[in-house]
Scaffold this active site. Structure first.
Site, short mmCIF file in Angstrom:
data_model
loop_
_atom_site.label_atom_id
_atom_site.label_comp_id
_atom_site.label_asym_id
_atom_site.label_seq_id
_atom_site.Cartn_x
_atom_site.Cartn_y
_atom_site.Cartn_z
N PHE A 140 17.88 1.95 2.89
CA PHE A 140 17.83 1.57 1.48
C PHE A 140 19.07 0.78 1.11
O PHE A 140 19.67 0.97 0.07
CB PHE A 140 17.66 2.81 0.61
CG PHE A 140 16.37 3.54 0.87
CD1 PHE A 140 15.18 3.07 0.34
CD2 PHE A 140 16.34 4.66 1.69
CE1 PHE A 140 13.98 3.71 0.61
CE2 PHE A 140 15.14 5.30 1.96
CZ PHE A 140 13.96 4.83 1.42
N GLY A 161 9.47 1.32 7.00
CA GLY A 161 8.66 2.44 6.55
C GLY A 161 7.81 2.12 5.35
O GLY A 161 7.06 2.97 4.88
N ASN A 197 -1.03 -2.91 -1.39
CA ASN A 197 -1.63 -1.75 -0.74
C ASN A 197 -1.39 -0.53 -1.62
O ASN A 197 -0.24 -0.12 -1.83
CB ASN A 197 -1.02 -1.54 0.65
CG ASN A 197 -1.70 -0.43 1.43
OD1 ASN A 197 -1.82 0.70 0.98
ND2 ASN A 197 -2.17 -0.75 2.64
N LYS A 253 -1.92 2.61 -1.19
CA LYS A 253 -1.37 3.80 -0.55
C LYS A 253 0.13 3.66 -0.33
O LYS A 253 0.91 4.56 -0.67
CB LYS A 253 -2.08 4.05 0.78
CG LYS A 253 -1.61 5.29 1.52
CD LYS A 253 -2.42 5.53 2.79
CE LYS A 253 -3.85 5.91 2.47
NZ LYS A 253 -4.62 6.29 3.67
N GLN A 311 6.04 4.33 -1.95
CA GLN A 311 7.31 3.72 -2.31
C GLN A 311 7.79 4.18 -3.68
O GLN A 311 8.96 4.49 -3.89
CB GLN A 311 7.17 2.19 -2.31
CG GLN A 311 7.15 1.58 -0.93
CD GLN A 311 8.54 1.36 -0.39
OE1 GLN A 311 9.27 2.31 -0.11
NE2 GLN A 311 8.93 0.13 -0.24
N GLY A 341 7.25 -6.49 -6.74
CA GLY A 341 8.04 -5.65 -5.85
C GLY A 341 8.10 -4.24 -6.37
O GLY A 341 8.27 -4.01 -7.56
N GLY A 372 9.76 -1.52 -4.31
CA GLY A 372 10.64 -0.67 -3.52
C GLY A 372 11.76 0.00 -4.30
O GLY A 372 12.20 1.08 -3.94
N GLU A 373 12.26 -0.64 -5.36
CA GLU A 373 13.48 -0.14 -6.00
C GLU A 373 13.32 0.27 -7.46
O GLU A 373 14.11 1.06 -7.96
CB GLU A 373 14.57 -1.21 -5.87
CG GLU A 373 14.92 -1.49 -4.42
CD GLU A 373 15.97 -2.56 -4.24
OE1 GLU A 373 17.16 -2.21 -4.19
OE2 GLU A 373 15.61 -3.74 -4.16
#
Length: 768
Positions: free
Chosen positions: A256, A483, A662, A664, A669, A732, A734-735
């Site tokens: 990360f 991941g 996606n 899932k 995330q 996005g 992820g964060e």
């Protein structure tokens, strides 16, 4: 639907057969069966092992090193120190015209200097035939120091902080009007101080490097977030052409931000392999990660808000103090969200820095915004309490139509819709506003809310797509799989772009021999690769159609592309299987085994052109609009009034993240970010000895991350509305979900107990 279920997102208006679906990850079997090979698992004949010797002072010079006992350990091949290490080139100066120059974690030329710049800096590396021998010998190396004064106490250094200099990527200060005067004149105001501690990376896979030289050619197996940076940095350090360095990183066991820069373990593994002439593996212990890999900076933040009695903000002030190392590190955009979230009449935001003799800080999930939203969103809750207003109503009353500082348009912003959906799913209407008013037996119940915010990014990416006569497709790009399911997402995008079955697409990634991919950071990798991937797929389709129009006997001979697209049952209307058969037939008639399309160039000039295009697009986008993901975090906590124990009992997060590729992997995330936010709020803190800078809790035994028992069912959903300015409309995921999470917990704790905790983490003693 219960409040702990995950909502299945509605179908995209322009979705294909695969984009948006919860398709299983293509690497799932390899990872669950143990077939996936990580950087410390590659076998080499004659493989040696390395272990680091760490400095035990915060600042000084090496006065002497005794390696006699270490060298006598059976199996030891060599002990490398500054006395016998071959020279390496120092890191290049940082320049935005050469993005690879950002790769250096510090400015230290490891083992080419007798200077010590932080407690834990590697001052030696032992290489042995076995790992046990290397570890035993490293403990026997005796180092004496000429110790120098070290500045390591962040709290004591507050008065030395200096305003951060702005650059093209991050302003240091912004203002509109006179925020201090407006604050003084405001009928209702709060002026508050918040602190957050340092945090350390604890990836499932600690940092490890396997390095092997063959003449002047180097192969490195490395868990990396930016393969191109690792390749360029090592080529520079060891004076070999970049094409002579191959970095292989198909699987990264979690990262990360901690695997973005190049840390000393990587460089010293490569050095050890060159010195010994043998392949070398250097796998950091968990403590070694703390000693040699940077983490999140601590912060001191001031948030002051002034408002009219109706809740309209007249003043917003957000200032921060963070630290960097004296030998490296970068500022974090702590005030980023405060430039965009609220429509205050007067705004002042400023970031300040202090340099300390500590290991450089580095990026960590949502660097800046994760801790910045904690302070801002807690302060908004405190203002709502003072106004006697529902905290959601206060936020919506100050929701801007355009960017508050400069009037730019928002490329995409649906925060109102996220709050409306979240409040309904969470049951916010059942909350009674008075602190301490909700109970369940002995437990005090609290509900808190906060906004999530993270900017969206898009970088340059080189891609090739090859269609074979058998109908299969291969995508090649050196992006990273940490991941999050990147290979699966890009197979979905490709399948829909070409109209072939998902199973027909294979994605190659994680290797510097592939076309250069973007770094995995800023939640920008998927959008960056997708942009180039869609262009490559379009070029490939045009090539296939050109073949069809030239081939004798083809029903499409002489037909223009626009006509093909309009034909019933034509190539563009066929189902996935039919489209694949059509492609195969065209290639067969043309006598071709495959057709390939490429985006980007691997030449030196091509790389430079790619960087110029990236910077030009970045600057143009920033002049036009503000791009970001956002969301609403809803949290319920239970607090034991006798012990101060806090349990997070329920969570709902609703996010505006554009198109979800996606369902899932996106849900995973988003949940993962919330879990990290729970750790930030309740347990995580790196403890630094203020005398000499030693990290006092360098392991998971003492650095407390959440475990399964700490995490409730987490309900995440998304609005699934595309951002029209981004490829495929994606922003996005992820964060963004770590942002606002700590504030939602702090606000819920106040609602439960009436206690305001402004210093993270919220531990038992703070509530007793």
């Amino acid at each position: 639907m219960t409040q702990t279920q995950t909502q299945e997102s509605p179908a995209l208006p322009r979705a294909g057969r695969n984009v948006g679906k919860p398709i299983d990850r293509v690497d799932g079997k390899a990872k669950t069966t143990g077939a996936a090979r990580f950087s410390a698992e590659y076998p080499y004949p004659g493989l040696a092992h390395a272990a680091l010797v760490h400095a035990t002072v915060g600042r000084g010079r090496i006065a002497g090193i005794d390696v006699t006992a270490a060298a006598a350990v059976p199996g030891v091949l060599t002990v490398i120190t500054h006395l016998n290490a071959p020279p390496m080139k120092p890191p290049p100066p940082v320049s935005l015209l050469n993005l690879e120059s950002l790769a250096s974690a510090t400015t230290v030329n490891y083992l080419n200097t007798d200077e010590v710049h932080w407690h834990g800096q590697p001052v030696g590396v032992v290489v042995a035939a076995t790992l046990d021998a290397a570890v035993e010998a490293a403990a026997l190396v005796r180092v004496s120091y000429e110790e120098l004064p070290a500045r390591v106490d962040f709290a004591a250094a507050e008065g030395r902080a200096k305003p951060q200099k702005g650059n093209a990527l991050q302003p240091g200060e912004s203002r509109k009007g006179d925020a201090e005067a407006a604050l003084a004149a405001a009928p209702v105001s709060v002026d508050l101080r918040y602190t957050t501690p340092p945090h350390n990376h604890n990836a499932l896979e600690p940092h490890a490097t396997t390095a092997a030289w063959d003449g002047d050619r180097l192969t490195v197996h490395e868990g990396a977030q930016n393969i191109a940076w690792v390749r360029g940095h090592l080529a520079h350090k060891f004076g070999v052409p970049a094409q002579n360095v191959r970095v292989i990183s198909p699987y990264v066991g979690g990262a990360f931000g901690g695997k973005t820069m190049i840390w000393p373990g990587t460089i010293l593994a490569v050095l050890a392999a060159r010195v010994t002439g043998r392949p070398v593996r250097l796998a950091l212990t968990r403590e070694g990660v703390y000693r040699t890999v940077g983490g999140r900076t601590p912060s001191i933040q001031r948030v002051a808000l002034g408002a009219n009695e109706d809740g309209r903000l007249t003043s917003l002030i957000h200032t921060s103090i963070t630290r960097v190392g004296a030998v490296g590190g970068g500022p974090e955009q702590v005030t980023s969200q405060s430039r965009h979230l609220y429509d205050a009449e007067n705004i002042f935001v400023q970031q300040n820095l202090v340099k300390l003799d500590l290991l450089s800080n580095t990026v960590m999930r949502a660097p800046g915004e994760s801790i910045g939203t904690y302070a801002l969103e807690t302060a908004v809750d405190e203002l709502a309490s003072k106004l006697g207003m529902d905290p959601i109503e206060l936020r919506m009353r100050n929701e801007p139509e355009r960017n508050p500082l400069d009037g730019k348009r928002f490329a995409h912003r649906m925060l109102r819709e996220a709050y409306a959906r979240g409040a309904e799913r969470f049951g916010w209407a059942d909350r009674t506003p008075e602190p301490g008013s909700m109970r369940d037996g002995r437990w005090l119940i609290g509900m808190g809310v906060a906004s999530a915010y993270h900017p969206s990014w898009q970088f340059a990416a080189n891609v090739t797509v090859r269609l074979s006569a058998d109908g299969t497709v291969v995508v090649r790009c050196g992006f990273h799989e940490m991941g999050m399911g990147g290979a699966t997402a890009h197979a979905q995008i490709t399948a829909d772009a070409l109209g072939v079955p998902f199973e027909a697409v294979r994605v190659e990634y994680g290797d510097s021999d592939l076309p250069t991919g973007p770094g995995a950071g800023g939640s920008g990798q998927t959008a960056s690769v997708a942009a180039s991937l869609l262009t490559a797929c379009d070029k490939l389709k045009r090539s296939v159609l050109a073949l069809a129009r030239r081939s004798s006997g083809s029903p499409l001979r002489g037909v223009r592309p626009s006509g093909v697209e309009a034909r019933d049952g034509g190539l563009y209307q066929a189902g996935a299987a039919g489209r694949g058969e059509a492609y195969a037939a065209i290639l067969a008639r043309a006598g071709r085994t495959s057709v390939e399309a490429q985006v980007g160039s691997e030449t030196r000039m091509g790389a430079l052109a790619g960087q110029v295009r990236f910077m030009s697009k970045l600057m143009l986008d920033r002049r036009r609009w503000v791009k970001a993901a956002c969301g609403a975090q809803f949290c319920e906590v239970r607090v034991d009034p006798d012990t101060g124990e806090v349990r997070v009992s329920r969570w709902v997060g609703v996010f505006d993240v554009g198109t979800v590729i996606n369902a899932k992997t996106a849900a995973s995330q988003l949940r993962g970010g919330i879990v990290m936010g729970i750790g930030m709020a309740l347990s995580e803190a790196t403890l630094v000895d203020p005398r000499h800078g030693r990290i006092m809790n360098p392991s998971l035994a003492e650095y407390h991350v959440p475990v399964h028992a700490d995490i409730p069912p987490i309900d995440v959903s998304w609005l699934n509305e595309p951002d029209p300015t981004m490829p495929l409309g994606l922003i996005g995921v992820g964060e963004v979900s770590i942002t606002g999470a700590a504030a939602a917990i702090a606000n819920a704790v106040h609602h439960a107990t009436g206690r305001r905790v402004r210093d993270l983490p919220i531990t038992l003693d703070a509530l007793m």
